[in-house]
Design an enzyme around this catalytic site. Structure first.
Site, PDB file in Angstrom:
ATOM      1  N   GLU A  64       0.752  -1.033   0.035  1.00 52.62           N
ATOM      2  CA  GLU A  64      -0.055  -0.060   0.092  1.00 52.62           C
ATOM      3  C   GLU A  64       0.919   1.440  -0.034  1.00 52.62           C
ATOM      4  O   GLU A  64       0.465   2.302  -0.543  1.00 52.62           O
ATOM      5  CB  GLU A  64      -0.940   0.242   1.178  1.00 52.62           C
ATOM      6  CG  GLU A  64      -2.174  -1.102   0.984  1.00 52.62           C
ATOM      7  CD  GLU A  64      -1.559  -2.546   1.825  1.00 52.62           C
ATOM      8  OE1 GLU A  64      -2.607  -3.322   1.589  1.00 52.62           O
ATOM      9  OE2 GLU A  64      -0.433  -2.575   2.149  1.00 52.62           O
ATOM     10  N   PHE A 126     -11.852  -7.185  13.857  1.00 48.63           N
ATOM     11  CA  PHE A 126     -10.901  -7.722  12.877  1.00 48.63           C
ATOM     12  C   PHE A 126     -10.624  -6.561  11.765  1.00 48.63           C
ATOM     13  O   PHE A 126     -11.455  -6.218  10.972  1.00 48.63           O
ATOM     14  CB  PHE A 126     -11.053  -9.131  11.976  1.00 48.63           C
ATOM     15  CG  PHE A 126     -10.144  -9.413  11.434  1.00 48.63           C
ATOM     16  CD1 PHE A 126      -8.852 -10.058  11.619  1.00 48.63           C
ATOM     17  CD2 PHE A 126     -10.374  -9.630  10.109  1.00 48.63           C
ATOM     18  CE1 PHE A 126      -7.931 -10.572  10.867  1.00 48.63           C
ATOM     19  CE2 PHE A 126      -9.314 -10.047   9.066  1.00 48.63           C
ATOM     20  CZ  PHE A 126      -8.087 -10.549   9.569  1.00 48.63           C
ATOM     21  N   GLN A 127      -9.179  -6.444  11.826  1.00 47.34           N
ATOM     22  CA  GLN A 127      -8.752  -5.351  10.922  1.00 47.34           C
ATOM     23  C   GLN A 127      -9.482  -4.039  10.894  1.00 47.34           C
ATOM     24  O   GLN A 127      -9.506  -3.348   9.880  1.00 47.34           O
ATOM     25  CB  GLN A 127      -8.716  -5.895   9.169  1.00 47.34           C
ATOM     26  CG  GLN A 127      -7.731  -6.995   9.043  1.00 47.34           C
ATOM     27  CD  GLN A 127      -7.528  -7.247   7.424  1.00 47.34           C
ATOM     28  OE1 GLN A 127      -8.378  -7.008   6.916  1.00 47.34           O
ATOM     29  NE2 GLN A 127      -6.348  -7.867   7.235  1.00 47.34           N
ATOM     30  N   LYS A 176     -17.761  -0.768   5.267  1.00 53.06           N
ATOM     31  CA  LYS A 176     -18.207  -1.926   4.286  1.00 53.06           C
ATOM     32  C   LYS A 176     -19.371  -2.259   4.049  1.00 53.06           C
ATOM     33  O   LYS A 176     -19.926  -2.418   2.932  1.00 53.06           O
ATOM     34  CB  LYS A 176     -17.528  -3.155   4.702  1.00 53.06           C
ATOM     35  CG  LYS A 176     -17.666  -4.493   3.934  1.00 53.06           C
ATOM     36  CD  LYS A 176     -17.216  -5.770   4.283  1.00 53.06           C
ATOM     37  CE  LYS A 176     -17.050  -6.957   3.328  1.00 53.06           C
ATOM     38  NZ  LYS A 176     -16.471  -8.075   3.759  1.00 53.06           N
ATOM     39  N   MET A 491      23.919   9.240   3.855  1.00 51.03           N
ATOM     40  CA  MET A 491      23.837  10.796   4.558  1.00 51.03           C
ATOM     41  C   MET A 491      24.089  10.643   6.053  1.00 51.03           C
ATOM     42  O   MET A 491      24.602  11.463   6.517  1.00 51.03           O
ATOM     43  CB  MET A 491      22.496  11.328   4.260  1.00 51.03           C
ATOM     44  CG  MET A 491      22.286  12.975   4.697  1.00 51.03           C
ATOM     45  SD  MET A 491      23.438  13.808   3.963  1.00 51.03           S
ATOM     46  CE  MET A 491      22.687  14.507   2.533  1.00 51.03           C
TER      47      MET A 491
END
Length: 592
Positions: A64, A126-127, A176, A491
């Site tokens: 993602e 969940f999630q 959802k 760096m």
């Protein structure tokens, strides 16, 4: 007969309804979206069914974070809103870094995330993640949608907010069940958002005051930020700069806003800016600040920055005016109308009086000639990273697009590639996100398919997001990647060399041994090349440029102790700019 009418009426009603998911896709189409980057998952899955039939191109990424940076790269090159899409929980939280990155660099993206069903919100389902709360500090605005009827308006508003005023990211989180329920589709033809009305046209009195200051100034300098590119005002800037005749400096985010080849351009200011640009800001009596925000990487120690300068500060975002430095003349508005208004106002003031800036140019030209950007070839015969990057720019040319990760290679790419046009230089400026280059280059190539796109990456950055090369290979997105491989977090190593007595704690990546970047590239469906000597550099760059049917990765094995110069150490004054002694043996910062 009556039953038939009732059934017929009911059927007509049902036929006019669609799912919230279909409404989402319709709204994206009506918003002009042609491509989006994402990964499906449980909460967002209902949306992926109508995506299957949509005219919008969906590019399935491998992470993602890659989707978010790709949306940013697309937006930075095209000037349009980039779109990324992810599921709930970890899918959404993986977007947080690119969202924060877009916020810091004022990039218009819309992030769409699925959320657990509305009845489960707040139950630690969940999630589940409160992505709206998590991203509140790093979005321009965000939404949580639980009613499918609200989806079209939320999407329309998201695109308007992301692209208007100071651009930025907007998140739309959709439950959802809202995607699954039926709704009627109504995309708003006109939007009026209470409390949100960006000022476009500047105040005429402020324009007159600014023109008056410009005419009176004997040491003026244009301090140009990325806002000029966001406003598509590069042509207007060129006209104003040539009218005034003053030196111009372009920040890291503004490279390409003013041509590097122009005689008035002093280069980039800031921590790793040119001596002339840094000194020009310090010694000026007027900063004509357009679309810049007095960032700490430009100002150094703020209390010592440009101590004798008056400030004209023009910006679309009123919150930036006076945030870090008092503005003698604040101008709020879109930079296009602002600069267009300044041109006739300055001409009118010059007709009355114009200060002589001859001595000012003498001073700036002296610094420019005495302390040009440069680098030494390594004494051990190894490959100079600056030379590699310089040759990529020279061979590919100013029509190419260059995308950098974060670190030494980013600074060298800003210094040694010559930028003549806006939207040809992409990097993570404000957030400094390692792993930005490969996915952002992917998005840039999708936005500009006929333009060569080089990701100039470090071996550290490259190992964070190189999985998106698989996405590029499978989707015919032939980017080119230069891995500037010094087998270090370069760096950080430079700072350890200068400030930590060469105690190299956890900066050795062993990247010239593991992994083999050329073989890794081939395993991901790309062409893998390797370069270890100066004599092969041009040949391999030309070979990479000639390959346009697959992504190319070139592992440039470079000298590990090369440093970025000049340098203003963090927290110090710009008056204390440092430069490598071997590059300028008679250098003395006190002479500034």
């Amino acid at each position: 007969m009556g039953l038939e009418r009732i059934v017929g009426k009911e059927w007509t009603k049902m036929a006019s309804e669609i799912t919230g998911a279909q409404a989402l896709v319709n709204a994206l189409e009506d918003s002009g979206v042609d491509v989006m980057f994402g990964i499906p998952g449980g909460a967002i899955l209902p949306a992926y069914d109508p995506i299957f039939d949509s005219k919008i191109r969906h590019i399935l990424v491998r992470h993602e974070q890659g989707a978010g940076h790709a949306a940013t790269g697309y937006a930075q090159v095209t000037g349009r809103v980039g779109v990324c899409i992810a599921t709930s929980g970890p899918g959404a939280t993986n977007l947080v870094t690119p969202i924060a990155d877009a916020q810091m660099d004022s990039v218009p993206i819309v992030a769409i995330t699925g959320q657990v069903p509305s009845a489960a919100i707040g139950t630690d389902a969940f999630q589940e993640a409160d992505i709206r709360g998590i991203t509140m500090p790093v979005t321009k605005h965000n939404y949580l949608i639980t009613d499918p009827a609200q989806i079209p308006r939320a999407i329309a508003e998201a695109f308007y907010i992301a692209s208007s005023g100071r651009p930025g990211p907007v998140l739309v989180d959709i439950a959802k069940d809202a995607l699954q329920k039926m709704t009627s589709y109504n995309y708003p033809k006109k939007l009026t958002l209470l409390g949100y009305s960006p000022q476009i046209e500047p105040n005429s009195e402020a324009i007159r005051d600014a023109a008056s200051l410009i005419a009176q100034s004997s040491k003026p300098i244009f301090y140009i930020g990325g806002g000029v590119i966001k406003a598509n005002a590069a042509k207007e800037l060129l006209a104003l700069a040539e009218l005034v005749g003053a030196p111009v400096v372009t920040t890291l985010m503004a490279r390409g806003a003013f041509p590097d080849s122009h005689s008035q351009h002093l280069g980039m200011p800031g921590m790793h800016g040119t001596v002339a640009a840094v000194t020009g800001l310090q010694k000026a009596d007027l900063l004509i600040t357009l679309g810049a925000r007095f960032d700490d990487r430009v100002t150094g120690k703020l209390s010592t920055f440009a101590p004798n300068a008056k400030i004209i500060h023009a910006d679309i975002d009123p919150a930036e005016i006076g945030k870090n430095r008092y503005a003698d003349v604040p101008i709020i508005g879109d930079l296009g109308p602002i600069i267009r208004a300044l041109i006739p106002a300055v001409k009118a003031e010059f007709a009355k009086n114009k200060a002589d800036i001859t001595q000012w140019w003498k001073q700036m030209n002296s610094l420019r000639q005495k302390y040009p950007l440069g680098y030494n070839q390594p004494s051990d015969g190894s490959l100079s990273p600056q030379y590699v990057i310089e040759r990529i720019g020279a061979i590919t040319g100013p029509d190419g697009i260059y995308v950098a990760g974060v670190g030494q290679h980013q600074m060298w790419a800003s210094q040694f590639v010559k930028y003549e046009k806006p939207r040809t230089w992409l990097n993570s400026g404000g957030l400094g996100t390692m792993g930005y280059a490969v996915p952002a280059a992917m998005g840039a190539k999708v936005g500009a398919p006929d333009t060569p796109v080089w990701a100039i990456d470090g071996d550290g950055c490259f190992q964070m997001t190189n999985q998106e090369l698989v996405t590029c290979a499978l989707n015919d997105i032939p980017i080119k990647v230069a891995v500037i491989n010094n087998e270090s977090l370069g760096m950080v190593r430079q700072w350890q060399t200068l400030f930590y007595k060469e105690r190299y704690s956890n900066t050795d990546l062993h990247s010239k041994r593991i992994p083999d970047f050329a073989k890794l590239a081939e395993a991901m469906g790309c062409v893998g090349l390797r370069c270890e000597s100066k004599g092969d550099v041009d040949k391999i760059i030309k070979e990479a440029n000639a390959i346009n049917d697959a992504p190319v990765v070139v592992d440039f094995s470079v000298h590990r102790d090369a440093m970025v110069w000049p340098m203003v150490a963090a927290g110090t004054s710009n008056d204390d700019i440092l430069i490598a002694k071997e590059m300028a043996p008679d250098w003395d910062s006190q002479e500034l």
